[in-house]
Design an enzyme around this catalytic site. Structure first.
Site, short mmCIF file in Angstrom:
data_model
loop_
_atom_site.label_atom_id
_atom_site.label_comp_id
_atom_site.label_asym_id
_atom_site.label_seq_id
_atom_site.Cartn_x
_atom_site.Cartn_y
_atom_site.Cartn_z
N ASP A 205 -17.93 18.30 20.64
CA ASP A 205 -16.65 18.49 21.21
C ASP A 205 -15.90 18.97 22.28
O ASP A 205 -15.46 19.71 20.79
CB ASP A 205 -16.53 16.43 20.85
N ASP A 207 -13.32 18.67 21.56
CA ASP A 207 -11.46 18.38 21.97
C ASP A 207 -11.60 18.42 20.48
O ASP A 207 -10.67 17.84 19.40
CB ASP A 207 -11.04 16.74 22.02
N TRP A 267 -19.55 5.18 25.32
CA TRP A 267 -19.26 5.56 23.70
C TRP A 267 -20.42 5.53 23.15
O TRP A 267 -20.35 4.34 22.83
CB TRP A 267 -17.75 5.22 23.86
N GLU A 270 -25.41 7.24 20.04
CA GLU A 270 -26.30 8.94 20.11
C GLU A 270 -26.51 10.09 19.65
O GLU A 270 -26.88 10.26 19.11
CB GLU A 270 -25.67 9.43 22.11
N ASP A 271 -25.12 10.01 18.92
CA ASP A 271 -25.55 10.62 17.47
C ASP A 271 -26.33 9.92 15.90
O ASP A 271 -26.64 10.87 15.65
CB ASP A 271 -23.99 10.82 16.64
N MET A 297 -9.00 17.39 15.63
CA MET A 297 -9.66 16.85 17.11
C MET A 297 -7.67 16.24 17.47
O MET A 297 -6.87 15.74 16.94
CB MET A 297 -9.71 15.09 16.73
N HIS A 300 -6.58 11.81 22.08
CA HIS A 300 -6.03 11.53 23.89
C HIS A 300 -6.66 9.71 23.46
O HIS A 300 -7.11 9.33 22.62
CB HIS A 300 -7.02 12.20 24.29
N ARG A 302 -8.93 7.29 25.49
CA ARG A 302 -10.04 6.89 25.75
C ARG A 302 -10.96 6.97 27.26
O ARG A 302 -9.44 6.69 28.02
CB ARG A 302 -10.90 5.59 25.59
C1 BGC Z 1 -21.44 5.29 16.96
C2 BGC Z 1 -20.88 6.48 16.54
C3 BGC Z 1 -19.85 7.27 16.50
C4 BGC Z 1 -19.07 6.98 15.18
C5 BGC Z 1 -18.11 7.63 15.14
C6 BGC Z 1 -20.28 4.67 15.18
O1 BGC Z 1 -20.26 3.29 14.96
O2 BGC Z 1 -22.21 4.58 16.56
O3 BGC Z 1 -21.66 7.37 18.11
O4 BGC Z 1 -20.32 9.08 16.03
O5 BGC Z 1 -18.86 5.68 14.94
O6 BGC Z 1 -16.77 7.23 15.06
#
Ligand code: BGC
Length: 355
Positions: A205, A207, A267, A270-271, A297, A300, A302
Site C-alpha cells: 500500500d 501509505d 474497500w 481482497e487480502d 501508516m 488520511h 477514506r
Molecule cells: C477486511 C480486510 C482489512 C482488515 C483490516 C477486514 O475486515 O476484510 O480487507 O485489511 O479488515 O482492516
C-alpha cells in the site's frame, strides 16, 4: 708483389661481416627478451583470472614496479572478481530502527537528489555485489501523490541498503470506478515481468512505511506478510489471518494461487481472499518478529469510490470455488499510459467495471 690495397679491401669485408653478425646477434637477443616478458605477463594474467580467491595473496606479492607497468590489468581483474560475489545476507548496510514521521512534506526533487544512483523507472542494483533477489515493488494507486512522495522518500534508501536489485511500479487506476486493489496488483505483476526477469514481488500500500530496515522487502520460502505491527492497530496483528498492507511472494508462490482475485471492488476483503488462496494451496505465512515488522501508516480520510465492499463477506466464503477461474489466468485490462521517472514507473490502466 702483393697489392696492399687488395689486402685492405679483404680486411674491410671481414670487418663488415663481423659487424653484421654482431647486429643479428643483438637483435635476436632483444627479440627473445621481449617475447619472454610478454609470456610472463600473460601467464600472470591467466593465473589471476583462473584463481580469483588467490588474488589477494598474489596482489600483495606483486611488486610496486609490476603494478606500475600493468595498472589497467590489475584493476580490471579485481573488479571482475568482486562482481562475482553475491551480496551478504543480511546486508551489512542495515541500520535497524528508523525514525519515520510525516509532518514535513517532501518534494520529488528532494527525493531524486538524495537517490542519485537510481536509474529511470526507479531501478537500482548494487554495483559491488550480486543482489540476492530481483524484486518488483508493486504499489496500487489513485490520487495519493502526497503519500507516494513519502513512500519514495523513505523506501528508496532502505531498499538500496537492503542491496536488492529492484524496480518500483506504481499502478494507477484510471477513471472514477470503485477502486480495485487486487486487480491492480495482478496488473503490476504482469507489467513488471514484461520489463525484467523479476523473481519476487512486493505488494505495498502507498501509505505504509517500515520502521526498521531489517524488514527486508524480498521473498522467503513461504509467502511473507511484512506489515505485521502497524501503528494503526496498536503495533499488533488485528487477527492471525491478516495479510493486508505489505506482503511478498515469489513468482512460483503467486502462480500457485492463480494470482489475486479481480473482482473485489471497493474497500476490504481482497487480502482475506488472498490468505484463503494461500492456505487452500497448503502454504503458510512467514512474518518478521513484531519489533522488526513495525510500520507507520500515513493518516488520511477514506478515498472517494473506496467505500467498504458489502459483497466481501460472501466472496471470502467462496474463495476455494472461485480462485481457479478468477485470477491471473482471467486478467484483462488496458494500459493507457506508461511514465518513467527516476523514482518510479507509473502505469495508468483501465481496469474496467464490476460485472
Ligand atoms: C477486511 C480486510 C482489512 C482488515 C483490516 C477486514 O475486515 O476484510 O480487507 O485489511 O479488515 O482492516
Amino acid at each position: 708483389m702483393r697489392d696492399p690495397s687488395g689486402n685492405f679491401s679483404f680486411l674491410q669485408r671481414i670487418c663488415s661481416v663481423v659487424v653484421l653478425l654482431c647486429f643479428v646477434h643483438i637483435s635476436v637477443t632483444v627479440l627473445y627478451y621481449l617475447r619472454t616478458l610478454d609470456l610472463r605477463s600473460s601467464f600472470l594474467q591467466i593465473q589471476q583470472i583462473n584463481s580469483p580467491t588467490q588474488n589477494v595473496l598474489k596482489e600483495s606479492a606483486v611488486t610496486q614496479a609490476n603494478l606500475e607497468r600493468q595498472p589497467a590489468l590489475a584493476t580490471n581483474v579485481s573488479r571482475e572478481a568482486e562482481a562475482l560475489k553475491p551480496c551478504p545476507d543480511p546486508s551489512p548496510l542495515l541500520v535497524g530502527p528508523l525514525r519515520i514521521e510525516f509532518s514535513n512534506p517532501v518534494s520529488l526533487d528532494l527525493v531524486r537528489s538524495e537517490n542519485p544512483r537510481l536509474s529511470s523507472g526507479g531501478r537500482y542494483k548494487p554495483t559491488d555485489c550480486i543482489a540476492l533477489q530481483k524484486v518488483a515493488m508493486i504499489i496500487p494507486f489513485r490520487n495519493r501523490d502526497e503519500h507516494l512522495k513519502f513512500w519514495l522518500y523513505y523506501l528508496h534508501p532502505i531498499l538500496q541498503r537492503q542491496q536488492l536489485d529492484y524496480g518500483v511500479y506504481v499502478i494507477n487506476q484510471a477513471g472514477e470506478e470503485r477502486f480495485n486493489r487486487a486487480k491492480l496488483l495482478n496488473i503490476g505483476y504482469t507489467e513488471a515481468l514484461k520489463e525484467y526477469d523479476y523473481e519476487c514481488f512486493v505488494f505495498s500500500d502507498v501509505d505504509l512505511i517500515p520502521m526498521d530496515d531489517r524488514n527486508t522487502y524480498k521473498c522467503y520460502s513461504q509467502p511473507r506478510h511484512l506489515s505485521v505491527s502497524m501503528d494503526k492497530f496498536g503495533f499488533k496483528l488485528p487477527y492471525n489471518q491478516y495479510f493486508g498492507g505489505v506482503s511478498s511472494m515469489s513468482k512460483q508462490q503467486f502462480l500457485k494461487i492463480n494470482g489475486f482475485p479481480n473482482d473485489y471492488w471497493g474497500w476490504g476483503g481482497e487480502d482475506d481472499d488472498i490468505f484463503n488462496r494461500l492456505s487452500s494451496r497448503g502454504m503458510s505465512i512467514s512474518r518478521p518478529n513484531g519489533q522488526i515488522g513495525k510500520c507507520r501508516m500515513i493518516r488520511h480520510e477514506r478515498d472517494k469510490q473506496n467505500e467498504p465492499n458489502p459483497q466481501r463477506f460472501d466472496r471470502i466464503a467462496h474463495t476455494r470455488e472461485t480462485m481457479n477461474r478468477d485470477g491471473i489466468n482471467s486478467l484483462s485490462y488496458k494500459v493507457i499510459k506508461v511514465e518513467k521517472d527516476q523514482l518510479f514507473t507509473k502505469i495508468t490502466v483501465d481496469v474496467g467495471k464490476p460485472r
